[in-house]
Design a protein around this motif. Sequence first.
Motif, PDB file in Angstrom:
ATOM      1  N   ASP A 252      82.901  -2.521 -22.735  1.00  0.00           N
ATOM      2  CA  ASP A 252      81.452  -2.692 -22.467  1.00  0.00           C
ATOM      3  C   ASP A 252      80.596  -2.316 -23.674  1.00  0.00           C
ATOM      4  O   ASP A 252      79.650  -3.014 -24.025  1.00  0.00           O
ATOM      5  CB  ASP A 252      81.024  -1.822 -21.278  1.00  0.00           C
ATOM      6  CG  ASP A 252      81.645  -2.319 -19.991  1.00  0.00           C
ATOM      7  OD1 ASP A 252      82.117  -3.471 -19.969  1.00  0.00           O
ATOM      8  OD2 ASP A 252      81.684  -1.533 -19.021  1.00  0.00           O
ATOM      9  N   ARG A 253      80.926  -1.188 -24.297  1.00  0.00           N
ATOM     10  CA  ARG A 253      80.102  -0.695 -25.415  1.00  0.00           C
ATOM     11  C   ARG A 253      80.177  -1.672 -26.606  1.00  0.00           C
ATOM     12  O   ARG A 253      79.169  -2.066 -27.174  1.00  0.00           O
ATOM     13  CB  ARG A 253      80.594   0.699 -25.827  1.00  0.00           C
ATOM     14  CG  ARG A 253      79.768   1.386 -26.915  1.00  0.00           C
ATOM     15  CD  ARG A 253      80.369   2.751 -27.243  1.00  0.00           C
ATOM     16  NE  ARG A 253      81.775   2.631 -27.639  1.00  0.00           N
ATOM     17  CZ  ARG A 253      82.208   2.491 -28.883  1.00  0.00           C
ATOM     18  NH1 ARG A 253      81.347   2.479 -29.878  1.00  0.00           N
ATOM     19  NH2 ARG A 253      83.487   2.372 -29.160  1.00  0.00           N
ATOM     20  N   LEU A 254      81.397  -2.089 -26.942  1.00  0.00           N
ATOM     21  CA  LEU A 254      81.556  -3.025 -28.068  1.00  0.00           C
ATOM     22  C   LEU A 254      80.872  -4.354 -27.760  1.00  0.00           C
ATOM     23  O   LEU A 254      80.249  -4.969 -28.625  1.00  0.00           O
ATOM     24  CB  LEU A 254      83.042  -3.268 -28.359  1.00  0.00           C
ATOM     25  CG  LEU A 254      83.861  -2.079 -28.870  1.00  0.00           C
ATOM     26  CD1 LEU A 254      85.328  -2.488 -29.049  1.00  0.00           C
ATOM     27  CD2 LEU A 254      83.304  -1.565 -30.195  1.00  0.00           C
ATOM     28  N   ARG A 255      80.977  -4.763 -26.483  1.00  0.00           N
ATOM     29  CA  ARG A 255      80.379  -6.050 -26.107  1.00  0.00           C
ATOM     30  C   ARG A 255      78.852  -6.013 -26.240  1.00  0.00           C
ATOM     31  O   ARG A 255      78.235  -6.947 -26.742  1.00  0.00           O
ATOM     32  CB  ARG A 255      80.797  -6.408 -24.682  1.00  0.00           C
ATOM     33  CG  ARG A 255      80.786  -7.905 -24.428  1.00  0.00           C
ATOM     34  CD  ARG A 255      81.467  -8.311 -23.163  1.00  0.00           C
ATOM     35  NE  ARG A 255      81.007  -7.590 -22.007  1.00  0.00           N
ATOM     36  CZ  ARG A 255      81.718  -6.677 -21.373  1.00  0.00           C
ATOM     37  NH1 ARG A 255      82.946  -6.393 -21.780  1.00  0.00           N
ATOM     38  NH2 ARG A 255      81.230  -6.058 -20.314  1.00  0.00           N
ATOM     39  N   GLN A 256      78.301  -4.894 -25.836  1.00  0.00           N
ATOM     40  CA  GLN A 256      76.844  -4.745 -25.940  1.00  0.00           C
ATOM     41  C   GLN A 256      76.407  -4.777 -27.411  1.00  0.00           C
ATOM     42  O   GLN A 256      75.426  -5.406 -27.776  1.00  0.00           O
ATOM     43  CB  GLN A 256      76.465  -3.406 -25.331  1.00  0.00           C
ATOM     44  CG  GLN A 256      75.118  -3.399 -24.704  1.00  0.00           C
ATOM     45  CD  GLN A 256      74.890  -2.073 -23.980  1.00  0.00           C
ATOM     46  OE1 GLN A 256      75.667  -1.119 -24.130  1.00  0.00           O
ATOM     47  NE2 GLN A 256      73.845  -2.016 -23.207  1.00  0.00           N
ATOM     48  N   GLN A 257      77.174  -4.091 -28.244  1.00  0.00           N
ATOM     49  CA  GLN A 257      76.840  -4.059 -29.670  1.00  0.00           C
ATOM     50  C   GLN A 257      76.920  -5.458 -30.275  1.00  0.00           C
ATOM     51  O   GLN A 257      76.048  -5.884 -31.031  1.00  0.00           O
ATOM     52  CB  GLN A 257      77.781  -3.091 -30.411  1.00  0.00           C
ATOM     53  CG  GLN A 257      77.524  -1.636 -30.042  1.00  0.00           C
ATOM     54  CD  GLN A 257      78.661  -0.710 -30.486  1.00  0.00           C
ATOM     55  OE1 GLN A 257      79.785  -1.142 -30.716  1.00  0.00           O
ATOM     56  NE2 GLN A 257      78.355   0.579 -30.580  1.00  0.00           N
ATOM     57  N   PHE A 258      77.978  -6.190 -29.914  1.00  0.00           N
ATOM     58  CA  PHE A 258      78.143  -7.537 -30.474  1.00  0.00           C
ATOM     59  C   PHE A 258      77.045  -8.476 -29.954  1.00  0.00           C
ATOM     60  O   PHE A 258      76.530  -9.319 -30.708  1.00  0.00           O
ATOM     61  CB  PHE A 258      79.537  -8.102 -30.155  1.00  0.00           C
ATOM     62  CG  PHE A 258      79.862  -9.323 -30.962  1.00  0.00           C
ATOM     63  CD1 PHE A 258      80.221  -9.218 -32.300  1.00  0.00           C
ATOM     64  CD2 PHE A 258      79.773 -10.589 -30.398  1.00  0.00           C
ATOM     65  CE1 PHE A 258      80.495 -10.355 -33.062  1.00  0.00           C
ATOM     66  CE2 PHE A 258      80.051 -11.722 -31.149  1.00  0.00           C
ATOM     67  CZ  PHE A 258      80.411 -11.606 -32.484  1.00  0.00           C
ATOM     68  N   ALA A 259      76.677  -8.296 -28.690  1.00  0.00           N
ATOM     69  CA  ALA A 259      75.598  -9.119 -28.117  1.00  0.00           C
ATOM     70  C   ALA A 259      74.315  -8.917 -28.922  1.00  0.00           C
ATOM     71  O   ALA A 259      73.546  -9.860 -29.144  1.00  0.00           O
ATOM     72  CB  ALA A 259      75.381  -8.762 -26.655  1.00  0.00           C
ATOM     73  N   GLY A 260      74.112  -7.704 -29.413  1.00  0.00           N
ATOM     74  CA  GLY A 260      72.928  -7.413 -30.232  1.00  0.00           C
ATOM     75  C   GLY A 260      72.944  -8.233 -31.516  1.00  0.00           C
ATOM     76  O   GLY A 260      71.919  -8.789 -31.928  1.00  0.00           O
ATOM     77  N   THR A 261      74.100  -8.332 -32.134  1.00  0.00           N
ATOM     78  CA  THR A 261      74.199  -9.121 -33.377  1.00  0.00           C
ATOM     79  C   THR A 261      73.985 -10.603 -33.091  1.00  0.00           C
ATOM     80  O   THR A 261      73.280 -11.299 -33.839  1.00  0.00           O
ATOM     81  CB  THR A 261      75.583  -8.917 -34.038  1.00  0.00           C
ATOM     82  OG1 THR A 261      75.796  -7.530 -34.193  1.00  0.00           O
ATOM     83  CG2 THR A 261      75.670  -9.604 -35.388  1.00  0.00           C
ATOM     84  N   MET A 262      74.581 -11.096 -32.016  1.00  0.00           N
ATOM     85  CA  MET A 262      74.404 -12.513 -31.655  1.00  0.00           C
ATOM     86  C   MET A 262      72.921 -12.825 -31.465  1.00  0.00           C
ATOM     87  O   MET A 262      72.429 -13.860 -31.921  1.00  0.00           O
ATOM     88  CB  MET A 262      75.169 -12.826 -30.353  1.00  0.00           C
ATOM     89  CG  MET A 262      76.669 -12.773 -30.469  1.00  0.00           C
ATOM     90  SD  MET A 262      77.371 -14.167 -31.378  1.00  0.00           S
ATOM     91  CE  MET A 262      77.290 -15.467 -30.145  1.00  0.00           C
ATOM     92  N   ALA A 263      72.234 -11.890 -30.819  1.00  0.00           N
ATOM     93  CA  ALA A 263      70.796 -12.101 -30.584  1.00  0.00           C
ATOM     94  C   ALA A 263      70.021 -12.016 -31.893  1.00  0.00           C
ATOM     95  O   ALA A 263      69.113 -12.810 -32.154  1.00  0.00           O
ATOM     96  CB  ALA A 263      70.285 -11.072 -29.578  1.00  0.00           C
ATOM     97  N   ALA A 264      70.432 -11.060 -32.736  1.00  0.00           N
ATOM     98  CA  ALA A 264      69.698 -10.875 -34.002  1.00  0.00           C
ATOM     99  C   ALA A 264      69.790 -12.107 -34.897  1.00  0.00           C
ATOM    100  O   ALA A 264      68.867 -12.409 -35.650  1.00  0.00           O
ATOM    101  CB  ALA A 264      70.254  -9.647 -34.733  1.00  0.00           C
TER     102      ALA A 264
END
Length: 390
Positions: A252-264
Amino acid sequence: MNFDQIIERRGTGCIKWDAMEARYGVSSENGIAMWVADMDFRPPEAVQSALQRLLDHGIYGYGGLDDDYRAAICWWMANRHGWSVEPGHIFTTHGLVNAVGLCLQTWTAPGDGVLLFTPVYHAFARTIAAAGRQVVESPLVNREGRYEMDLDAASALIDAKTRMVVLCSPHNPGGRVWSAQELRALAEFCARHDLLLISDEIHHDLLMPGQRHIPMPIAAPEIADRLVMLTAASKTFNLAGTHCGNVIIADDRLRQQFAGTMAAFGISPNSFGPAAVQAAYSPEGAAWVDALCAYLDGNRQIFDAGIHAIPGLRSMELQSTYLAWVDFSGTGMTPAEFTRRVEQGAGIAANHGPTFGTGGECWLRFNLGTRRALVEEAVTRLQRAFGDLQ
Ligand SMILES: Cc1ncc(COP(=O)(O)O)c(C=O)c1O
């Protein structure tokens, strides 16, 4: 499924055939393109039909309702690899080099070290360096003709700035299918050194007879909190030009972090990639891949037999991929000389070993993802170009 069909690619703007003269000095008229890793085959009919439906409809507005696409990916991973993937764990990127770049942005900072087992797919080092991170090379050991990771030697290379390992599984070049034991040892290594593991499994479907690929989450479920999986249908089905790859993250934590990059970076796929993948990941696609692997195995056998008939040349046993990795060190020639004979003598464009990093100095990589007659012709030309060694 006629892999022997002649399909002219010259003049289509494809890098493999149309850039061969500029890159390697090999005539585009009568040279043989055996470098960049795509195949000279059309994908299965189901893929062609899916793309044709898009063209026939003719409206190319925003897509993005991708439940069926995700379901197809989950079906493929479960059926072909025994790996259960949650649809919500999948991100779609513009291919896997893009995915590696996004991972670097998410989990490393400029100056951080990223460990690679070399020789390895050249774009890893290129992307790491372009992002201002440090490539840390751990040379693979060639033990009795197959590559092994030397984790003791790799341990000595780790320092406080080393954050990540990028693994190529199966391995390009060299075609190793890593064993469960090797994968577990690497997982344990990552845990011991607190490293994130990016496992690029793009070649996982391209298996030679008797080989079984083990996805990292199956080999080492205990490292889910430091594991990022990269997969794609692009190598398997020859779809690289649609630029579609998957990043699959269970934690979950890694996924949230990666989702942030995808959005950025505002990353979302084009309409064609997912449509092609969804059609490919099907029973029809599976039958096509089985036939493809049998055909590639035939190419491999002809190529290896021809190469091994030339004194001083040795092709590494290909367990996966269609990328033959050939050792020229036994010829005693300089890399400039054996490369000249291959390019100018035989008229073949093959990837230069040094681009894959330390360990690649005396090697060339030959792409066998083409019709059989061209592989036979390549072997004949190589035997002629090195005829004085007979
Ligand atoms: C290990 C590996 N990863 C990634 C790629 C390229 O992926 P993409 O075309 O999706 O960027 C290749 C291409 O050969 C490869 O061998």
